[in-house]
Every structure is written in structure tokens, then in C-alpha cells.
Scaffold this motif. Structure first.
Motif, PDB file in Angstrom:
ATOM      1  N   ALA A 232       0.922  -1.683   0.380  1.00 46.78           N
ATOM      2  CA  ALA A 232      -0.241   0.125  -0.052  1.00 46.78           C
ATOM      3  C   ALA A 232       1.019   1.109  -0.745  1.00 46.78           C
ATOM      4  CB  ALA A 232      -1.010  -0.099   1.360  1.00 46.78           C
ATOM      5  N   MET A 233       1.611   1.372   0.894  1.00 44.83           N
ATOM      6  CA  MET A 233       2.856   2.091   0.568  1.00 44.83           C
ATOM      7  C   MET A 233       3.866   2.623   0.135  1.00 44.83           C
ATOM      8  SD  MET A 233       1.591   4.028   3.712  1.00 44.83           S
ATOM      9  CE  MET A 233       3.162   5.324   3.911  1.00 44.83           C
ATOM     10  N   LYS A 234       4.197   1.794  -1.123  1.00 45.06           N
ATOM     11  CA  LYS A 234       5.207   1.993  -1.767  1.00 45.06           C
ATOM     12  C   LYS A 234       4.172   2.429  -2.977  1.00 45.06           C
ATOM     13  CE  LYS A 234       8.655  -1.063  -0.561  1.00 45.06           C
ATOM     14  NZ  LYS A 234      10.156  -0.343  -0.908  1.00 45.06           N
ATOM     15  N   LEU A 235       2.946   1.479  -3.571  1.00 44.31           N
ATOM     16  CA  LEU A 235       2.280   1.869  -4.159  1.00 44.31           C
ATOM     17  C   LEU A 235       1.904   3.743  -4.166  1.00 44.31           C
ATOM     18  CD1 LEU A 235      -0.333  -0.540  -4.858  1.00 44.31           C
ATOM     19  CD2 LEU A 235       1.241   0.162  -6.309  1.00 44.31           C
ATOM     20  N   LEU A 236       1.299   3.811  -2.626  1.00 48.31           N
ATOM     21  CA  LEU A 236       1.201   5.435  -2.857  1.00 48.31           C
ATOM     22  C   LEU A 236       2.509   6.041  -3.006  1.00 48.31           C
ATOM     23  CD1 LEU A 236      -1.547   7.587  -2.154  1.00 48.31           C
ATOM     24  CD2 LEU A 236      -0.139   7.374   0.365  1.00 48.31           C
ATOM     25  N   ALA A 237       3.452   5.762  -3.221  1.00 53.14           N
ATOM     26  CA  ALA A 237       4.767   6.563  -2.875  1.00 53.14           C
ATOM     27  C   ALA A 237       4.553   6.657  -4.178  1.00 53.14           C
ATOM     28  CB  ALA A 237       6.008   5.812  -2.300  1.00 53.14           C
ATOM     29  N   ALA A 238       4.796   5.199  -5.250  1.00 53.90           N
ATOM     30  CA  ALA A 238       4.529   5.409  -6.652  1.00 53.90           C
ATOM     31  C   ALA A 238       4.257   6.097  -7.550  1.00 53.90           C
ATOM     32  CB  ALA A 238       5.190   4.186  -7.123  1.00 53.90           C
ATOM     33  N   LEU A 239       2.566   7.064  -7.346  1.00 54.03           N
ATOM     34  CA  LEU A 239       1.921   7.905  -7.618  1.00 54.03           C
ATOM     35  C   LEU A 239       2.487   8.955  -8.212  1.00 54.03           C
ATOM     36  CD1 LEU A 239      -1.309   6.629  -5.876  1.00 54.03           C
ATOM     37  CD2 LEU A 239      -0.588   5.649  -7.526  1.00 54.03           C
ATOM     38  N   PRO A 240       1.786   9.611  -8.903  1.00 55.26           N
ATOM     39  CA  PRO A 240       2.316  10.688  -9.452  1.00 55.26           C
ATOM     40  C   PRO A 240       1.564  11.672  -8.045  1.00 55.26           C
ATOM     41  CG  PRO A 240       1.464   9.304 -11.366  1.00 55.26           C
ATOM     42  CD  PRO A 240       0.834   8.865 -10.624  1.00 55.26           C
ATOM     43  N   TYR A 241       2.193  13.384  -8.595  1.00 49.85           N
ATOM     44  CA  TYR A 241       1.519  14.100  -7.162  1.00 49.85           C
ATOM     45  C   TYR A 241       0.337  14.787  -6.959  1.00 49.85           C
ATOM     46  CZ  TYR A 241       6.264  14.514  -4.887  1.00 49.85           C
ATOM     47  OH  TYR A 241       7.110  14.819  -4.332  1.00 49.85           O
TER      48      TYR A 241
END
Length: 256
Positions: A232-241
Motif C-alpha cells: 500500500a505504501m510503496k504504491l502510494l509513494a509511486a503515484l504522481p503527485y
């Protein structure tokens, strides 16, 4: 670190009086490790040492004191031998808000979580490099992956630790020393009991300790758990701002 280790190895653990540090200290002692346990609370350390007589020794320490950190390492190695594993889990947690932002609290958190960890790193790296042997593990957090409302100060300190470890890993490899970073999600510890919001994928201290020990037995750089929080956290961090900020905006809590 294999199941058959019989007490011929020495671990130094900071933040050992409670939470993850305490749980790992007990599990290593049960595997036959000699454990030098450090924290600020002498009383809690003595209680811990009494649970595994002869295997856990108390070495009180405030890691914000650089001189004391070096002295503790010298005392441990003079009394017990060379430190094979250093696990740094000492740290503090706080939540902040934009309305009540306090730069003084920011400085205090960085002094403990980052500079304090720097003190103990400095204390063990030199003797390990001189021996061309040793294993260091630094407890950061998945909170260091991305800024979340209310977790900016804490997350910033953990992000700093992750970055520091990323930079030191190849340098220490060249010197014969292993460095790993540990990024837990929510663990049911005295620190997280202060949270008044839902904590997804919360795990118990023993589960966290088992995951850490399993990770220490591997060669991978990052030890992260539980896996659902990792994803969950790695996916969130990888998203465009625009997308990630839309998600974190929904995490905002109403302020009085």
C-alpha cells in the motif's frame, strides 16, 4: 543468523526497554545470543535483563549523548567481546498539525531519531570497519516513504534514516560490514497505543520481531512488514503527485 546459534555471538540493541527492541532482545536471547540492551530507563532494562539472566545485560544510554554512546560501545566490547550485530530501534513518535506546528519539536525529533542514531552508528562503525566484520540494522518506518497528514515530522526523520542507510550500504559493504534498514508498518507497541485513529494491518510485537529476525538472516537491504502495508505504501509513494495528494487529502482530520 541460524536457529543453531548457541550464544557465541553478541548483539547490541538500543530502544530495548520496550516495543520492537525489547521483543527482538528476548527472541535473540532465546536463540542463545548474548544481548547488550540499551535504553534510557534503567528500571525497565533491569526488568528485561531479569527475564533472561546471564543472556541479557543492561547498558543504560541516552543516544542523544554522543560521548556516552561511544563509552557504552567500549564498555560492551571490553566486558562481552566484539559486537556482531547492532540493532538501533531507539526513537520517538509524535503527530503534528499545520495550525500548531512547532519547529522546536521538529528539532527534538531529529535530534533523537536521526542525530541520536548517528551517534550509535558512529560508535559501532569504526570498530566493525577495523575488524572488517559486523552487522548493523537501523529501524526506520514505512512512514518514511511519503508524507502523510499528521505524520510529517516523524516521517521526515524516518525518511532521513532511510536515505542515510541507502548511502552507507555500499560504502560499508566495501569495508566488510552489512547494513540493513528495517521499515515496519503499524506495530502494537506502547508508542502506537497513543494513536486515536485506525491503524491498518496492525501486527503484534512478537510478529514484528519474528519478521526482523527472518530479515536479518537474509542478504536483502530492506526489511519491511507487514506485506500488505508495504504494498500500500510503496504504491502510494509511486503515484504522481496529483493522485497521491488527492489520496492523502482524504486522510485529513477535522481540527477544532
Amino acid at each position: 543468523m541460524a536457529e543453531t546459534i548457541t550464544g557465541k555471538r553478541l548483539a547490541w540493541i538500543t530502544g530495548a526497554s520496550s516495543g520492537i527492541g525489547r521483543a527482538v532482545a528476548l527472541k535473540l536471547a532465546d536463540r542463545g545470543w548474548q544481548v547488550a540492551a540499551s535504553a534510557r530507563s534503567v528500571e525497565k532494562l533491569n526488568i528485561l535483563a531479569a527475564e533472561r539472566p546471564g543472556l541479557i545485560q543492561a547498558y543504560p544510554l541516552d543516544i542523544t549523548d554522543g560521548w556516552a554512546s561511544s563509552e557504552v560501545v567500549r564498555n560492551i566490547e571490553q566486558s562481552l567481546g566484539s559486537i556482531d550485530l547492532a540493532l538501533f530501534s531507539a526513537g520517538a513518535y509524535m503527530r503534528e498539525s499545520a495550525r500548531q506546528f512547532d519547529a522546536g519539536q521538529l528539532a527534538e525529533m531529529f535530534n533523537l531519531n536521526v542525530v541520536g542514531t548517528g551517534h550509535v552508528l558512529e560508535a559501532v562503525m569504526a570498530p566493525m570497519i577495523a575488524r572488517r566484520a559486523g552487522h548493523i540494522a537501523v529501524v526506520a518506518s514505512v512512514a518514511g516513504y511519503i508524507g502523510l497528514p499528521g505524520g510529517g515530522v516523524y516521517g521526515a526523520t524516518k525518511s532521513a534514516l532511510i536515505t542515510l542507510c541507502e548511502a552507507l550500504r555500499p560504502q560499508l559493504e566495501r569495508e566488510g560490514v552489512v547494513l540493513q534498514v528495517i521499515n515496519p508498518g503499524f506495530v502494537d507497541t506502547p508508542m502506537t497505543k497513543t494513536n486515536d485513529f485506525p491503524m491498518p494491518f496492525l501486527i503484534k510485537e512478537d510478529e514484528a520481531a519474528d519478521a526482523i529476525i527472518k530479515g536479518l538472516e537474509s542478504s536483502r537491504f530492506e526489511i519491511v512488514f507487514p506485506w500488505r502495508m508495504k504494498v500500500a505504501m510503496k504504491l502510494l509513494a509511486a503515484l504522481p503527485y496529483p493522485i497521491s495528494l488527492a489520496v492523502t487529502r482524504r486522510m485529513l482530520r477535522k481540527e477544532a
